[in-house]
Design a protein around this motif. Sequence first.
Motif, PDB file in Angstrom:
ATOM      1  N   HIS A  49      -2.619  -4.978  -6.786  1.00 38.37           N
ATOM      2  CA  HIS A  49      -1.204  -4.706  -6.949  1.00 38.37           C
ATOM      3  C   HIS A  49      -0.701  -5.853  -7.923  1.00 38.37           C
ATOM      4  CE1 HIS A  49      -2.167  -2.650  -3.122  1.00 38.37           C
ATOM      5  NE2 HIS A  49      -1.199  -1.877  -3.730  1.00 38.37           N
ATOM      6  N   CYS A  65      -2.620  -9.226  -4.837  1.00 35.83           N
ATOM      7  CA  CYS A  65      -3.806  -8.956  -4.836  1.00 35.83           C
ATOM      8  C   CYS A  65      -4.175  -8.369  -6.222  1.00 35.83           C
ATOM      9  CB  CYS A  65      -4.576  -8.032  -3.651  1.00 35.83           C
ATOM     10  SG  CYS A  65      -3.867  -6.313  -4.096  1.00 35.83           S
ATOM     11  N   SER A  83       2.211  -6.600  -1.292  1.00 35.56           N
ATOM     12  CA  SER A  83       2.424  -4.892  -1.337  1.00 35.56           C
ATOM     13  C   SER A  83       1.505  -4.478  -0.116  1.00 35.56           C
ATOM     14  CB  SER A  83       1.934  -4.338  -2.563  1.00 35.56           C
ATOM     15  OG  SER A  83       1.824  -2.893  -2.600  1.00 35.56           O
ATOM     16  N   CYS A  84       0.225  -4.985  -0.083  1.00 34.09           N
ATOM     17  CA  CYS A  84      -0.712  -4.577   0.776  1.00 34.09           C
ATOM     18  C   CYS A  84      -1.099  -5.369   1.964  1.00 34.09           C
ATOM     19  CB  CYS A  84      -1.829  -3.924   0.222  1.00 34.09           C
ATOM     20  SG  CYS A  84      -2.907  -5.476  -0.532  1.00 34.09           S
ATOM     21  N   CYS A 136      -0.832 -10.702  -0.314  1.00 33.93           N
ATOM     22  CA  CYS A 136      -0.327  -9.676  -1.174  1.00 33.93           C
ATOM     23  C   CYS A 136       1.048  -9.026  -0.770  1.00 33.93           C
ATOM     24  CB  CYS A 136      -1.108  -8.602  -1.595  1.00 33.93           C
ATOM     25  SG  CYS A 136      -0.500  -7.424  -2.573  1.00 33.93           S
TER      26      CYS A 136
END
Length: 231
Positions: A48, A45, A6-7, A4
């Motif tokens: 996100h 994911c 973002s994370c 992902c």
Amino acid sequence: MTFCYSCGALSTSREHVPPKCLFPEAKDSLDGIDRRINLITVPACTEHNLTKSGDDEYFLYVLSTSITSNEIALAQVQTKLGRAIARRPALTTSLLEGSKDCWVRDSATGAVHEATQFALDGERFSKSLELVAKGIYFHHFGERWEGKLHVRADFIDFPHEPNAADIQEARMALASYADELFKVEPKHGSNPDVFWYQVHTPCEGPRCLLRMGFFGGSRAIAFFGELRTRG
Ligand SMILES: [Zn+2]
């Protein structure tokens, strides 16, 4: 295996950045041009993925009703959002909550227009804007940003804050600073009248600055890294 943007968790899909719903298909364009071409995607994911969270509709709504946005944005309010509201009338109530009529002056022409002022869910909008900034960073640099991130929108007013005038002044100052800073940086994005971005990597301060333009005049700036205050 992909991760992902973002994370860093395992990705379950590819996410459009900014959300695909911003880009009108031919039927929702005034000029009949399909603007869903060469859109930017990043691995995401489930958490996100903006499209799945439903926040993308709100993000489009805020952008397309902003006085700084162009007629492509406005056409989407009349077509796409009109259909969404017809399907789900409660959406109007939640979007229009706390709205009232107001007058705005066009700073370029001096003309006064009647408009509607909305109570903005700032946290919800900022969260979407931050995810767009992180997604564009991932797309541009091919890696995930894990440091500090600050995002400021040029086009959002805070008329009810006690220090509204100061906020407004700081916002204008930041916008003209950004105009100067990004003057020489190339614009990226295949559908620039819906979305474009520029990247500036200063030798001091934040690792990089990102400027994003939505629907012509609605702009935001993202600072990746520590902000240092002068003085
Ligand atoms: Zn994630």
